[in-house]
Motif scaffolding. Structure first.
Motif, mmCIF file in Angstrom:
data_model
loop_
_atom_site.group_PDB
_atom_site.id
_atom_site.type_symbol
_atom_site.label_atom_id
_atom_site.label_comp_id
_atom_site.label_asym_id
_atom_site.label_seq_id
_atom_site.Cartn_x
_atom_site.Cartn_y
_atom_site.Cartn_z
ATOM 1 N N THR A 1 0.825 -1.213 0.000
ATOM 2 C CA THR A 1 0.000 0.000 0.000
ATOM 3 C C THR A 1 0.863 1.270 0.000
ATOM 4 N N SER A 2 1.928 1.253 0.811
ATOM 5 C CA SER A 2 2.733 2.473 0.959
ATOM 6 C C SER A 2 3.495 2.838 -0.319
ATOM 7 N N VAL A 3 3.675 1.852 -1.209
ATOM 8 C CA VAL A 3 4.441 2.144 -2.439
ATOM 9 C C VAL A 3 3.573 1.967 -3.692
ATOM 10 N N TRP A 4 2.259 1.835 -3.492
ATOM 11 C CA TRP A 4 1.392 1.592 -4.639
ATOM 12 C C TRP A 4 1.534 2.683 -5.712
ATOM 13 N N ASP A 5 1.581 3.934 -5.275
ATOM 14 C CA ASP A 5 1.665 5.029 -6.255
ATOM 15 C C ASP A 5 2.914 4.890 -7.126
ATOM 16 N N ILE A 6 3.986 4.405 -6.508
ATOM 17 C CA ILE A 6 5.239 4.227 -7.261
ATOM 18 C C ILE A 6 5.079 3.081 -8.265
ATOM 19 N N LYS A 7 4.456 1.988 -7.806
ATOM 20 C CA LYS A 7 4.263 0.845 -8.721
ATOM 21 C C LYS A 7 3.371 1.259 -9.892
ATOM 22 N N ARG A 8 2.314 1.975 -9.595
ATOM 23 C CA ARG A 8 1.387 2.406 -10.653
ATOM 24 C C ARG A 8 2.118 3.339 -11.646
ATOM 25 N N LYS A 9 2.963 4.194 -11.119
ATOM 26 C CA LYS A 9 3.714 5.108 -11.993
ATOM 27 C C LYS A 9 4.662 4.303 -12.909
ATOM 28 N N ALA A 10 5.231 3.249 -12.355
ATOM 29 C CA ALA A 10 6.108 2.391 -13.166
ATOM 30 C C ALA A 10 5.298 1.688 -14.259
ATOM 31 N N PHE A 11 4.072 1.231 -13.924
ATOM 32 C CA PHE A 11 3.163 0.652 -14.938
ATOM 33 C C PHE A 11 2.998 1.616 -16.093
ATOM 34 N N GLU A 12 2.701 2.859 -15.687
ATOM 35 C CA GLU A 12 2.297 3.850 -16.681
ATOM 36 C C GLU A 12 3.451 4.276 -17.577
ATOM 37 N N SER A 13 4.663 3.878 -17.204
ATOM 38 C CA SER A 13 5.783 4.193 -18.088
ATOM 39 C C SER A 13 5.876 3.140 -19.198
ATOM 40 N N MET A 14 5.036 2.083 -19.123
ATOM 41 C CA MET A 14 5.084 1.014 -20.116
ATOM 42 C C MET A 14 4.029 1.227 -21.191
ATOM 43 N N ASP A 15 4.327 2.122 -22.122
ATOM 44 C CA ASP A 15 3.369 2.417 -23.193
ATOM 45 C C ASP A 15 3.006 1.180 -23.999
ATOM 46 N N ALA A 16 3.984 0.295 -24.201
ATOM 47 C CA ALA A 16 3.752 -0.862 -25.071
ATOM 48 C C ALA A 16 2.724 -1.830 -24.494
ATOM 49 N N GLN A 17 2.455 -1.733 -23.208
ATOM 50 C CA GLN A 17 1.531 -2.696 -22.600
ATOM 51 C C GLN A 17 0.442 -2.008 -21.784
ATOM 52 N N GLU A 18 -0.124 -0.958 -22.375
ATOM 53 C CA GLU A 18 -1.142 -0.176 -21.669
ATOM 54 C C GLU A 18 -2.344 -1.036 -21.270
ATOM 55 N N HIS A 19 -2.607 -2.089 -22.074
ATOM 56 C CA HIS A 19 -3.759 -2.956 -21.796
ATOM 57 C C HIS A 19 -3.646 -3.677 -20.445
ATOM 58 N N LEU A 20 -2.445 -3.669 -19.865
ATOM 59 C CA LEU A 20 -2.273 -4.381 -18.593
ATOM 60 C C LEU A 20 -2.429 -3.480 -17.360
ATOM 61 N N TRP A 21 -2.473 -2.181 -17.542
ATOM 62 C CA TRP A 21 -2.488 -1.267 -16.383
ATOM 63 C C TRP A 21 -3.652 -1.555 -15.447
ATOM 64 N N GLU A 22 -4.869 -1.562 -15.997
ATOM 65 C CA GLU A 22 -6.041 -1.748 -15.141
ATOM 66 C C GLU A 22 -6.103 -3.173 -14.592
ATOM 67 N N TYR A 23 -5.680 -4.106 -15.422
ATOM 68 C CA TYR A 23 -5.702 -5.509 -14.992
ATOM 69 C C TYR A 23 -4.855 -5.691 -13.721
ATOM 70 N N TYR A 24 -3.632 -5.189 -13.755
ATOM 71 C CA TYR A 24 -2.758 -5.396 -12.601
ATOM 72 C C TYR A 24 -3.097 -4.500 -11.409
ATOM 73 N N THR A 25 -3.853 -3.452 -11.664
ATOM 74 C CA THR A 25 -4.384 -2.670 -10.537
ATOM 75 C C THR A 25 -5.446 -3.505 -9.813
ATOM 76 N N ARG A 26 -6.293 -4.184 -10.598
ATOM 77 C CA ARG A 26 -7.313 -5.043 -9.983
ATOM 78 C C ARG A 26 -6.674 -6.185 -9.202
ATOM 79 N N VAL A 27 -5.616 -6.772 -9.754
ATOM 80 C CA VAL A 27 -4.918 -7.867 -9.060
ATOM 81 C C VAL A 27 -4.418 -7.368 -7.701
#
Ligand SMILES: [Zn+2]
Length: 241
Positions: free
Chosen positions: A181-207
């Motif tokens: 929880t304390s580092v979620w914002d950092i993990k999400r920001k790292a997700f969002e740097s992956m333009d090639a796999q945008e389809h996975l952002w919401e999926y892994y947020t749900r996970v």
């Protein structure tokens, strides 16, 4: 001399695997002052770069270069100490004795206190369990007293297996839920740097939300986001609570 920092090793088959599956652990431990080394065995250039291949002028070398930049950017966001790219080629990924020795050298150089890698099975992706087998074999090679010297041989760092995309088919169970929880914002920001796999952002947020609810239910923690792992070896402890 400064005391040696504690270290962890992450071994992923493709250049972005560490972000979705272990980004929380990397951010959390980096914040605690640990040095986390990430090994990307391939760039995921053929199998995990769909968006880049939509450009008909795309080449393998350009995909690799772009995936490397993205992975380095994500690693920086997460606070990783070092990133190492083996460029073994993906779909299919094949390892060699030389690459095995190279990874064993990394184990002996950094002496990780934990290892994170893929699930043991994955019928959707043969590179992932191959990366696990390779990471585990290199760990055992690095434990050999006759390799460099008895002093160089590593101990027995615990191995934690990332959550695969479809857990049931991979015979994978969440045995450890890390509160990220304390580092979620950092993990999400790292997700969002992956333009090639945008389809996975919401999926892994749900996970992460799902594992967060389960983490809270299995503890007294008030947590929102979790990252789950399966263990390979028994937990050795003198403390059951
Ligand atoms: Zn992958």
């Amino acid at each position: 001399m400064e005391p040696k920092k504690k270290t962890g090793l992450v071994v992923g088959a493709h250049s972005a695997d560490f972000i979705w599956r272990a980004g929380g652990a990397i951010a959390l431990y980096s914040q605690k002052g640990w040095e986390i080394t990430i090994v990307c065995l391939t760039y995921g250039e053929k199998g995990e770069s769909q968006k880049l291949w939509k450009d008909p002028a795309m080449t393998l070398e350009r995909v690799k270069a772009e995936r490397r930049i993205e992975a380095e950017r994500a690693g920086k966001i997460l606070g990783a100490h070092e990133m190492v790219f083996f460029d073994l080629g993906d779909y299919p990924m094949r390892t060699s004795v030389e690459s095995l020795e190279r990874l064993a050298d990394i184990y002996q150089d950094i002496r990780p206190e934990f290892v994170l890698t893929h699930s043991l099975e994955d019928p959707y992706n043969f590179d992932h369990p191959e990366a696990t087998r390779f990471a585990q074999e290199a760990r055992v090679v690095a434990q050999a007293h006759g390799r460099r010297s008895a002093a160089a041989a590593i101990g027995a760092p615990p191995v934690f297996l990332f959550e695969p995309h479809q857990t049931e088919q991979c015979n994978w169970k969440p045995q450890v839920i890390l509160d990220i929880t304390s580092v979620w914002d950092i993990k999400r920001k790292a997700f969002e740097s992956m333009d090639a796999q945008e389809h996975l952002w919401e999926y892994y947020t749900r996970v992460a939300l799902q594992r967060g609810v389960q983490g809270a239910r299995n503890s007294e923690r008030k947590m929102k986001y979790g990252e789950a792992y399966q263990r390979v070896f028994p937990l050795v402890t003198e403390d059951l609570v």
